[in-house]
Scaffold this active site. Structure first.
Site, mmCIF file in Angstrom:
data_model
loop_
_atom_site.group_PDB
_atom_site.id
_atom_site.type_symbol
_atom_site.label_atom_id
_atom_site.label_comp_id
_atom_site.label_asym_id
_atom_site.label_seq_id
_atom_site.Cartn_x
_atom_site.Cartn_y
_atom_site.Cartn_z
ATOM 1 N N ARG A 1 41.420 48.034 35.910
ATOM 2 C CA ARG A 1 42.188 46.973 36.575
ATOM 3 C C ARG A 1 43.557 47.548 36.884
ATOM 4 O O ARG A 1 44.327 47.870 35.969
ATOM 5 C CB ARG A 1 42.301 45.741 35.680
ATOM 6 C CG ARG A 1 43.316 44.738 36.182
ATOM 7 C CD ARG A 1 43.248 43.414 35.465
ATOM 8 N NE ARG A 1 42.053 42.684 35.849
ATOM 9 C CZ ARG A 1 41.852 41.383 35.597
ATOM 10 N NH1 ARG A 1 42.759 40.693 34.946
ATOM 11 N NH2 ARG A 1 40.744 40.796 35.978
ATOM 12 N N HIS B 1 38.348 42.059 44.035
ATOM 13 C CA HIS B 1 37.883 41.718 42.681
ATOM 14 C C HIS B 1 36.354 41.555 42.755
ATOM 15 O O HIS B 1 35.824 40.444 42.665
ATOM 16 C CB HIS B 1 38.566 40.421 42.223
ATOM 17 C CG HIS B 1 38.495 40.173 40.754
ATOM 18 N ND1 HIS B 1 37.829 41.002 39.867
ATOM 19 C CD2 HIS B 1 38.995 39.154 39.988
ATOM 20 C CE1 HIS B 1 37.942 40.511 38.642
ATOM 21 N NE2 HIS B 1 38.636 39.397 38.693
ATOM 22 N N GLN C 1 34.222 39.606 40.163
ATOM 23 C CA GLN C 1 34.420 38.167 40.265
ATOM 24 C C GLN C 1 33.496 37.585 41.348
ATOM 25 O O GLN C 1 32.806 36.585 41.117
ATOM 26 C CB GLN C 1 35.888 37.880 40.620
ATOM 27 C CG GLN C 1 36.205 36.407 40.681
ATOM 28 C CD GLN C 1 36.090 35.742 39.308
ATOM 29 O OE1 GLN C 1 36.636 36.231 38.337
ATOM 30 N NE2 GLN C 1 35.366 34.639 39.231
ATOM 31 N N ASP D 1 42.487 29.826 44.194
ATOM 32 C CA ASP D 1 42.999 30.816 43.236
ATOM 33 C C ASP D 1 44.512 30.581 43.144
ATOM 34 O O ASP D 1 45.082 29.794 43.918
ATOM 35 C CB ASP D 1 42.677 32.232 43.752
ATOM 36 C CG ASP D 1 43.047 33.344 42.773
ATOM 37 O OD1 ASP D 1 43.387 33.039 41.604
ATOM 38 O OD2 ASP D 1 43.012 34.528 43.180
ATOM 39 N N CYS E 1 38.503 31.382 40.092
ATOM 40 C CA CYS E 1 38.222 32.573 39.285
ATOM 41 C C CYS E 1 38.851 32.469 37.904
ATOM 42 O O CYS E 1 38.396 33.125 36.974
ATOM 43 C CB CYS E 1 38.722 33.809 40.009
ATOM 44 S SG CYS E 1 40.465 33.716 40.449
ATOM 45 N N ARG F 1 30.301 35.962 34.523
ATOM 46 C CA ARG F 1 30.925 37.291 34.537
ATOM 47 C C ARG F 1 30.203 38.188 33.521
ATOM 48 O O ARG F 1 29.912 39.355 33.791
ATOM 49 C CB ARG F 1 32.414 37.200 34.170
ATOM 50 C CG ARG F 1 33.312 36.502 35.177
ATOM 51 C CD ARG F 1 33.542 37.325 36.429
ATOM 52 N NE ARG F 1 34.084 38.648 36.151
ATOM 53 C CZ ARG F 1 35.391 38.914 35.960
ATOM 54 N NH1 ARG F 1 36.274 37.941 36.056
ATOM 55 N NH2 ARG F 1 35.803 40.145 35.730
HETATM 56 N N1 CP Z 1 39.002 35.947 36.594
HETATM 57 C C1 CP Z 1 39.508 36.980 35.906
HETATM 58 O O1 CP Z 1 39.353 38.145 36.271
HETATM 59 O O2 CP Z 1 40.145 36.614 34.763
HETATM 60 P P1 CP Z 1 41.088 37.584 33.895
HETATM 61 O O3 CP Z 1 42.279 37.915 34.721
HETATM 62 O O4 CP Z 1 41.409 36.779 32.670
HETATM 63 O O5 CP Z 1 40.290 38.814 33.551
HETATM 64 N N1 NVA Z 2 44.365 36.714 42.531
HETATM 65 C C1 NVA Z 2 44.531 36.732 41.095
HETATM 66 C C2 NVA Z 2 43.203 36.812 40.430
HETATM 67 C C3 NVA Z 2 43.234 36.795 38.926
HETATM 68 C C4 NVA Z 2 41.884 36.948 38.315
HETATM 69 C C5 NVA Z 2 45.419 37.901 40.701
HETATM 70 O O1 NVA Z 2 45.237 38.996 41.231
HETATM 71 O O2 NVA Z 2 46.297 37.717 39.858
#
Ligand code: CP
Ligand code: NVA
Length: 322
Positions: A115, A142, A145, A237, A277, A305
């Site tokens: 990430r 993502h 997701q 989101d 998400c 997930r």
């Molecule tokens: N939806 C998602 O990826 O959640 P986190 O940021 O908690 O991993």
């Molecule tokens: N768009 C959000 C998604 C979190 C899972 C971010 O990138 O923070």
């Protein structure tokens, strides 16, 4: 006979070694993944030795609840284990070159989940390593997701035929992934954003090309009411993604008309589901009455997930190194 051997006899492999972006997976890959995720979900015990002793490095430059937990629980419940690498400071590439990180990890572990802020970091890890690399969220995409989200929609509606998903809010990483994966699956995706917050033009163009092959439609609008008309799923989101918190004050004003309320849900198709998400900012992009309603599937998405990523890990890691 182990579950993995049985599966290898019955199923094809994925066409790719990594999941860097949604575009990597073919429609056949998506089918294979969803079929396996369904079996993993229904019969988790059959897969408890699917990846015996396999080691997964999990690199995180940003916080996480769902992604970190589901990957760690996922690999452990398949017989392997995870090592967490906190890269909030320094970020990848600051202490040493990303390609050196990729080459080191390839000598020690069997797979990497990453990430990052920059999408290029995950691309580089995949290019320079000899082990599977999975995008666990970047500023651009993502994909895990979107896989869980469409798996959830498939469960709720018995397939993807004729479905429309309306994404209301910021044209961000999650929106990009929903556009590409939705188009591949034949799900029409309509996005409503404030002017200036649209998804990237090249992603929209790519999704439109893919949608031509599957008969889906991709639409960009500014009016949320118009966007949700006829949609079986209304998705939102956060208004400011991780790394954009500095702009939250401005965004709170710009995005206020895009809040998902009961009124907006009422304008969607009958029995439409609400999706997010997570994490959600209750009272901002969605009100409690919607996220807590029986039509909200947000915790099903979160649960899935786990199942979808277990299927992904099995398919990517069961064959060993390149
Ligand atoms: N939806 C998602 O990826 O959640 P986190 O940021 O908690 O991993
Ligand atoms: N768009 C959000 C998604 C979190 C899972 C971010 O990138 O923070």
């Amino acid at each position: 006979m182990t579950a993995v051997v049985m599966m290898a006899e019955r199923q094809e492999k994925l066409s790719v070694r990594n999941l860097v972006a949604d575009r990597d997976l073919t429609r056949g890959d998506l089918r294979l993944l969803f079929e396996l995720a369904d079996r993993v979900k229904t019969s988790p015990g059959s897969f408890s030795r699917a990846l015996p002793g396999k080691q997964l490095a999990m690199i995180f430059e940003k916080p996480s609840l769902r992604t970190r937990t589901t990957f760690e629980v996922g690999i452990t419940s398949l017989g392997g284990f995870a090592v967490y690498l906190d890269h909030t400071k320094p970020r990848l590439g600051e202490r040493e070159a990303v390609k050196d990180i990729a080459r080191n990890l390839s000598r020690w572990v069997d797979g990497v989940v990453a990430r990052t802020f920059s999408h290029d970091s995950v691309t580089e890890l995949a290019e320079h390593g000899s082990i599977p690399v999975v995008n666990a969220l970047t500023d651009m995409f993502h994909p895990c997701q979107a896989l869980a989200d469409f798996f959830t929609l498939g469960e709720k509606f018995g397939g993807f035929q004729g479905l429309k998903l309306a994404f209301v809010g910021d044209g961000n990483n999650v929106c990009h992934s929903l556009l590409i994966t939705g188009a591949k699956l034949g799900v029409s995706v309509t996005v409503a954003t404030p002017p200036g917050y649209e998804p990237k033009a090249e992603i929209v163009a790519e999704a439109k090309r893919l949608a031509e092959e599957t008969g889906a439609s991709i639409e960009l609008l500014n009016d949320p009411l118009e966007a949700v008309a006829g949609a079986q799923a209304v998705y939102t989101d956060v208004w400011a993604s991780m790394g954009q918190e500095y702009s939250m004050h401005l965004r709170a004003q710009v995005f206020a008309p895009y809040r998902v309320t009961e009124n907006l849900m009422a304008a969607a198709a009958p029995a439409a589901v609400f999706m997010h998400c997570l994490p959600a900012h209750r009272g901002q992009e969605v009100v409690d009455e919607v996220i807590d309603a029986p039509t909200s599937v947000v915790y099903d998405q979160a649960e899935n997930r786990l199942h979808v990523q277990k299927a992904l890990l099995i398919l990517l890691m069961q064959n060993g190194r390149a």
